[in-house]
Scaffold this motif. Structure first.
Motif, PDB file in Angstrom:
ATOM      1  N   LEU A 174    -102.356 -12.496 -78.304  1.00 27.12           N
ATOM      2  CA  LEU A 174    -103.454 -12.342 -77.046  1.00 27.12           C
ATOM      3  C   LEU A 174    -103.949 -10.892 -77.986  1.00 27.12           C
ATOM      4  O   LEU A 174    -104.671 -10.649 -77.041  1.00 27.12           O
ATOM      5  CB  LEU A 174    -102.336 -11.603 -76.549  1.00 27.12           C
ATOM      6  CG  LEU A 174    -102.781 -11.676 -75.223  1.00 27.12           C
ATOM      7  CD1 LEU A 174    -104.184 -11.863 -74.438  1.00 27.12           C
ATOM      8  CD2 LEU A 174    -102.120 -10.904 -73.944  1.00 27.12           C
ATOM      9  N   THR A 175    -103.307  -9.669 -78.763  1.00 31.75           N
ATOM     10  CA  THR A 175    -104.238  -8.791 -78.666  1.00 31.75           C
ATOM     11  C   THR A 175    -105.744  -9.023 -79.611  1.00 31.75           C
ATOM     12  O   THR A 175    -106.889  -8.898 -79.000  1.00 31.75           O
ATOM     13  CB  THR A 175    -103.894  -7.774 -78.808  1.00 31.75           C
ATOM     14  OG1 THR A 175    -102.752  -7.439 -77.611  1.00 31.75           O
ATOM     15  CG2 THR A 175    -104.919  -6.962 -79.201  1.00 31.75           C
TER      16      THR A 175
ATOM     17  N   PHE B 187    -102.861  -3.191 -69.024  1.00 30.63           N
ATOM     18  CA  PHE B 187    -101.718  -2.549 -70.647  1.00 30.63           C
ATOM     19  C   PHE B 187    -101.721  -2.468 -71.062  1.00 30.63           C
ATOM     20  O   PHE B 187    -102.998  -2.497 -71.819  1.00 30.63           O
ATOM     21  CB  PHE B 187    -100.972  -4.562 -70.538  1.00 30.63           C
ATOM     22  CG  PHE B 187    -100.178  -4.534 -71.536  1.00 30.63           C
ATOM     23  CD1 PHE B 187     -98.513  -4.616 -70.950  1.00 30.63           C
ATOM     24  CD2 PHE B 187    -100.164  -5.024 -72.623  1.00 30.63           C
ATOM     25  CE1 PHE B 187     -97.546  -4.832 -72.037  1.00 30.63           C
ATOM     26  CE2 PHE B 187     -98.587  -4.826 -73.750  1.00 30.63           C
ATOM     27  CZ  PHE B 187     -98.334  -4.657 -73.015  1.00 30.63           C
TER      28      PHE B 187
ATOM     29  N   SER C  68    -102.018  -1.966 -74.388  1.00 35.31           N
ATOM     30  CA  SER C  68    -102.544  -2.851 -75.454  1.00 35.31           C
ATOM     31  C   SER C  68    -104.049  -3.779 -75.027  1.00 35.31           C
ATOM     32  O   SER C  68    -104.764  -2.645 -76.008  1.00 35.31           O
ATOM     33  CB  SER C  68    -101.868  -4.545 -76.580  1.00 35.31           C
ATOM     34  OG  SER C  68    -102.137  -4.361 -77.494  1.00 35.31           O
ATOM     35  N   ASP C  69    -104.097  -3.782 -73.913  1.00 34.53           N
ATOM     36  CA  ASP C  69    -105.768  -3.911 -73.473  1.00 34.53           C
ATOM     37  C   ASP C  69    -106.319  -2.718 -73.164  1.00 34.53           C
ATOM     38  O   ASP C  69    -107.657  -3.046 -73.607  1.00 34.53           O
ATOM     39  CB  ASP C  69    -105.616  -5.159 -71.935  1.00 34.53           C
ATOM     40  CG  ASP C  69    -104.993  -5.963 -71.824  1.00 34.53           C
ATOM     41  OD1 ASP C  69    -103.797  -6.042 -72.268  1.00 34.53           O
ATOM     42  OD2 ASP C  69    -105.467  -6.972 -71.396  1.00 34.53           O
TER      43      ASP C  69
ATOM     44  N   TYR D 127     -99.444  -6.057 -65.035  1.00 36.30           N
ATOM     45  CA  TYR D 127     -98.108  -5.879 -65.590  1.00 36.30           C
ATOM     46  C   TYR D 127     -96.885  -5.414 -65.016  1.00 36.30           C
ATOM     47  O   TYR D 127     -95.752  -5.445 -65.014  1.00 36.30           O
ATOM     48  CB  TYR D 127     -98.302  -5.875 -67.114  1.00 36.30           C
ATOM     49  CG  TYR D 127     -97.759  -4.047 -67.009  1.00 36.30           C
ATOM     50  CD1 TYR D 127     -99.810  -3.667 -66.945  1.00 36.30           C
ATOM     51  CD2 TYR D 127     -97.120  -3.916 -67.397  1.00 36.30           C
ATOM     52  CE1 TYR D 127     -99.788  -2.464 -67.457  1.00 36.30           C
ATOM     53  CE2 TYR D 127     -97.266  -2.562 -67.660  1.00 36.30           C
ATOM     54  CZ  TYR D 127     -98.257  -1.548 -67.930  1.00 36.30           C
ATOM     55  OH  TYR D 127     -97.928  -0.885 -68.228  1.00 36.30           O
TER      56      TYR D 127
ATOM     57  N   ASP E 170    -107.496 -11.539 -68.717  1.00 37.53           N
ATOM     58  CA  ASP E 170    -105.848 -12.013 -69.024  1.00 37.53           C
ATOM     59  C   ASP E 170    -105.063 -11.799 -68.977  1.00 37.53           C
ATOM     60  O   ASP E 170    -104.307 -11.694 -67.331  1.00 37.53           O
ATOM     61  CB  ASP E 170    -105.289 -10.179 -69.884  1.00 37.53           C
ATOM     62  CG  ASP E 170    -103.937 -10.272 -70.843  1.00 37.53           C
ATOM     63  OD1 ASP E 170    -103.608 -10.825 -70.450  1.00 37.53           O
ATOM     64  OD2 ASP E 170    -104.463  -9.267 -71.133  1.00 37.53           O
TER      65      ASP E 170
ATOM     66  N   ALA F  68    -101.608 -12.805 -69.297  1.00 31.37           N
ATOM     67  CA  ALA F  68    -100.520 -12.757 -69.952  1.00 31.37           C
ATOM     68  C   ALA F  68     -99.176 -12.568 -68.920  1.00 31.37           C
ATOM     69  O   ALA F  68     -98.612 -14.077 -69.212  1.00 31.37           O
ATOM     70  CB  ALA F  68    -100.021 -11.072 -70.603  1.00 31.37           C
ATOM     71  N   HIS F  69     -99.255 -12.448 -68.097  1.00 32.62           N
ATOM     72  CA  HIS F  69     -98.928 -12.682 -66.818  1.00 32.62           C
ATOM     73  C   HIS F  69     -99.095 -13.982 -65.585  1.00 32.62           C
ATOM     74  O   HIS F  69     -97.821 -13.641 -65.133  1.00 32.62           O
ATOM     75  CB  HIS F  69     -98.004 -11.232 -65.761  1.00 32.62           C
ATOM     76  CG  HIS F  69     -97.526 -10.085 -66.677  1.00 32.62           C
ATOM     77  ND1 HIS F  69     -96.534 -10.156 -66.722  1.00 32.62           N
ATOM     78  CD2 HIS F  69     -98.157  -9.253 -67.926  1.00 32.62           C
ATOM     79  CE1 HIS F  69     -95.832  -9.511 -67.662  1.00 32.62           C
ATOM     80  NE2 HIS F  69     -96.973  -8.724 -68.297  1.00 32.62           N
TER      81      HIS F  69
ATOM     82  N   CYS G  29    -100.957 -14.856 -74.012  1.00 29.49           N
ATOM     83  CA  CYS G  29     -99.378 -14.632 -75.017  1.00 29.49           C
ATOM     84  C   CYS G  29     -98.701 -16.361 -74.032  1.00 29.49           C
ATOM     85  O   CYS G  29     -98.912 -16.660 -72.945  1.00 29.49           O
ATOM     86  CB  CYS G  29     -99.248 -13.856 -75.180  1.00 29.49           C
ATOM     87  SG  CYS G  29     -98.556 -13.120 -73.803  1.00 29.49           S
TER      88      CYS G  29
ATOM     89  N   TYR H 175     -94.725 -15.753 -74.720  1.00 29.58           N
ATOM     90  CA  TYR H 175     -93.752 -15.966 -74.592  1.00 29.58           C
ATOM     91  C   TYR H 175     -93.059 -15.272 -73.353  1.00 29.58           C
ATOM     92  O   TYR H 175     -92.193 -15.336 -73.260  1.00 29.58           O
ATOM     93  CB  TYR H 175     -92.939 -14.728 -75.589  1.00 29.58           C
ATOM     94  CG  TYR H 175     -94.437 -13.443 -75.905  1.00 29.58           C
ATOM     95  CD1 TYR H 175     -93.765 -12.627 -74.940  1.00 29.58           C
ATOM     96  CD2 TYR H 175     -95.718 -13.595 -76.709  1.00 29.58           C
ATOM     97  CE1 TYR H 175     -94.689 -11.355 -75.278  1.00 29.58           C
ATOM     98  CE2 TYR H 175     -96.396 -12.808 -76.790  1.00 29.58           C
ATOM     99  CZ  TYR H 175     -96.587 -11.756 -75.962  1.00 29.58           C
ATOM    100  OH  TYR H 175     -96.641 -10.407 -75.930  1.00 29.58           O
ATOM    101  N   LYS H 176     -93.757 -15.161 -72.344  1.00 30.41           N
ATOM    102  CA  LYS H 176     -93.628 -15.181 -71.405  1.00 30.41           C
ATOM    103  C   LYS H 176     -93.203 -15.785 -70.451  1.00 30.41           C
ATOM    104  O   LYS H 176     -91.864 -16.796 -70.571  1.00 30.41           O
ATOM    105  CB  LYS H 176     -94.826 -14.185 -70.347  1.00 30.41           C
ATOM    106  CG  LYS H 176     -95.048 -12.495 -71.014  1.00 30.41           C
ATOM    107  CD  LYS H 176     -95.592 -11.634 -70.475  1.00 30.41           C
ATOM    108  CE  LYS H 176     -95.998  -9.910 -71.706  1.00 30.41           C
ATOM    109  NZ  LYS H 176     -96.947  -9.566 -71.763  1.00 30.41           N
TER     110      LYS H 176
HETATM  111  C1  LIG Z   1     -97.297  -8.631 -73.053  1.00 32.27           C
HETATM  112  C2  LIG Z   1     -99.173  -8.354 -72.939  1.00 32.27           C
HETATM  113  C3  LIG Z   1     -99.715  -8.295 -73.509  1.00 32.27           C
HETATM  114  C4  LIG Z   1     -98.901  -8.283 -75.169  1.00 32.27           C
HETATM  115  O1  LIG Z   1     -99.951  -8.263 -76.749  1.00 32.27           O
HETATM  116  P1  LIG Z   1     -99.460  -8.728 -76.914  1.00 32.27           P
HETATM  117  O2  LIG Z   1    -100.856  -8.669 -77.916  1.00 32.27           O
HETATM  118  O3  LIG Z   1     -98.679 -10.479 -77.232  1.00 32.27           O
HETATM  119  O4  LIG Z   1     -99.116  -8.454 -78.409  1.00 32.27           O
HETATM  120  C5  LIG Z   1    -100.827  -7.641 -73.701  1.00 32.27           C
HETATM  121  N1  LIG Z   1    -101.399  -7.150 -72.689  1.00 32.27           N
HETATM  122  C6  LIG Z   1    -101.032  -7.479 -71.224  1.00 32.27           C
HETATM  123  C7  LIG Z   1    -101.672  -7.670 -70.359  1.00 32.27           C
HETATM  124  C8  LIG Z   1     -99.235  -7.993 -71.615  1.00 32.27           C
HETATM  125  O5  LIG Z   1     -98.800  -8.141 -70.260  1.00 32.27           O
END
Ligand SMILES: *Cc1c(COP(=O)(O)O)cnc(C)c1O
Length: 448
Positions: A99-100, A127, A129-130, A187, A212, A214-215, A235, A237-238
């Protein structure tokens, strides 16, 4: 009911020490699919098959495969499902990477700041990482994140964003915004942002618009193509249950076809017809799949494929979403019946002022909780975020540990939030009822 397709951790395995012995081996109440989806049995079978093909055929598995899943084209098996899940054409999606990393890749293509239009508009407290990705992308262009990153915050005394407030910023500051980049579902709060309106407002102002997911992917229905979203990443895996660190994905609107070319090219984005002739000049696949860089992890890809088979069997989001709304509403209803529940309106203002007391008339230090996720099903997916009171005194941790001792797996966000997500593919009404009942027992015994 597709629960039988999944491996469910037992009460004993998750630390359900309070439960009678005869329940030790029964399935736990797993409400953490927003963080890591459960293992679909089909995913395990497919991964084992690939290990066995690797053992028996080794390199030849790329081109000849006893189950017809030649590794060379493995991602193509997943693309039709991804396209349906995000509401796109197959040429608009790619199963790849993480994802990132994909977020960086897409920002590299779609964040093109100029001297006047250089800002990124996002939600406050995205999040982490974002946030790191946004700040480093901005810095890469020699800009200062403090100036170039524009965040929309909830109003004072509120936890979630109002649609009007988001659209107002886009309308008023659109000329300075290069990229509007929100999560689909937040998230932390579980708020499903008004993606269609955000995309429309962004396009009207000439901004790029990305999400994004992810969720959001596998959780709520999406129509990225029709909403004219420029790009998205996710991603798997959620809610997509592909396993820890599973393979991610991205989307690019096909109006960019031929206009945005891969800038960070790799051989897997090259036309498969000539890929193995190893020509010196890169000739990309049309659409999103031209952005593929490396040959994808086959084990991760078939694991995802196994899960997507369950989505298909369930009738995809058209059938899954109504069941999800029913389950989440049930969990909410049960939680609202709790004697420890405090309406969000009574809490927010004091919470944000740092006042620890949940209500005027409550005993000092009395524990309680509120739900910060929007109550409108159209503004949320499967997740409810519970904020525990008084804040900052460790109630959440006590409740979280208590839930686990009763075999209820939620997801803790320190310091004060527990997220509970009834995943419609494997959670049941009993799971929701049991979680709320256990919560009541645990809160009854928690002393502030
Ligand atoms: C779960 C999540 C991530 C996780 O990032 P990875 O690159 O998969 O480790 C990043 N951003 C959001 C918004 C998430 O919910």
């Amino acid at each position: 009911m597709l629960r039988h397709n999944f491996a469910l951790p037992s009460n004993n395995a998750v630390g359900g020490t309070c439960l009678p012995n005869e329940q030790a081996d029964s399935p736990s109440t797993y409400l953490c699919g927003n963080s890591l989806g459960l293992l679909p049995k089909r995913a395990a079978e497919l991964v084992n098959e690939e290990l066995s093909v690797w053992g028996s055929l080794a390199v030849q598995g790329h081109f000849s495969h006893p189950h017809g899943r030649e590794w060379m084209n493995i991602a193509d098996r997943v693309h039709p499902y991804l396209a349906r899940l995000v509401g796109a054409r197959e040429s608009e999606v790619a199963c790849m990477g993480t994802l990132t990393a994909n977020l960086h890749l897409m920002m590299n293509l779609f964040y093109m700041p100029t001297s006047t239009r250089y800002k990124i508009l996002c939600e406050a407290r995205a999040f982490p990482s974002d946030q790191y990705a946004f700040a480093s992308q901005v810095a890469l262009h020699g800009l200062n994140p403090k100036d170039a990153i524009l965040e929309v915050s909830p109003r004072e005394g509120e936890f979630t964003l109002r649609e009007d407030d988001i659209l107002k910023v886009i309308r008023e500051q659109g000329e300075t915004i290069a990229l509007v980049l929100f999560s689909g579902i937040q998230y932390y709060t579980g708020q499903w942002f008004p993606m269609k309106s955000i995309a429309q407002a962004a396009k009207e102002q000439g901004c790029m618009c990305g999400f994004d997911l992810a969720h959001a992917i596998g959780n709520v229905p999406l129509s990225l193509h029709d909403w004219r979203v420029d790009f998205a990443v996710w991603c798997s895996y959620k809610y997509l249950n592909s396993g820890p660190g599973g393979i991610a994905g991205l989307y690019m609107h096909d109006s960019w076809e031929g206009k945005v070319l891969p800038k960070l090219a790799g051989w897997w984005g090259h036309d498969p017809a000539t890929r193995f002739q190893m020509p010196p000049r890169f000739s990309p696949i049309r659409g999103a799949q031209g952005l593929q860089q490396s040959n994808p992890s086959v084990l991760a890809t078939v694991s995802l494929l196994g899960s997507l088979g369950v989505f298909e069997e369930a009738g995809m989001m058209e059938s899954i979403r109504p069941r999800s709304i029913t389950l989440t509403s049930l969990l909410e209803r049960k939680l609202l019946e709790s004697k420890w529940f405090v309406p969000v309106g009574e809490v927010a203002e004091k919470y944000l002022r740092g006042d620890n007391r949940p209500t005027e008339d409550s005993e000092k230090g009395r524990p309680g909780f509120t739900i910060i996720t929007p109550s409108d099903p159209e503004s949320r997916g499967a997740q409810l975020s519970l904020l525990f009171l008084p804040i900052g005194v460790g109630i959440m941790q006590k409740v979280f540990d208590g839930l686990l001792r009763h075999g209820v797996v939620g997801d803790e966000r320190k310091p004060d939030v527990i997220r509970l997500a009834p995943a419609p593919l494997y959670n049941t009404a009993e799971d929701c009822e049991r979680a709320a009942a256990v919560m009541e027992t645990v809160l009854d015994s928690v002393k502030a």
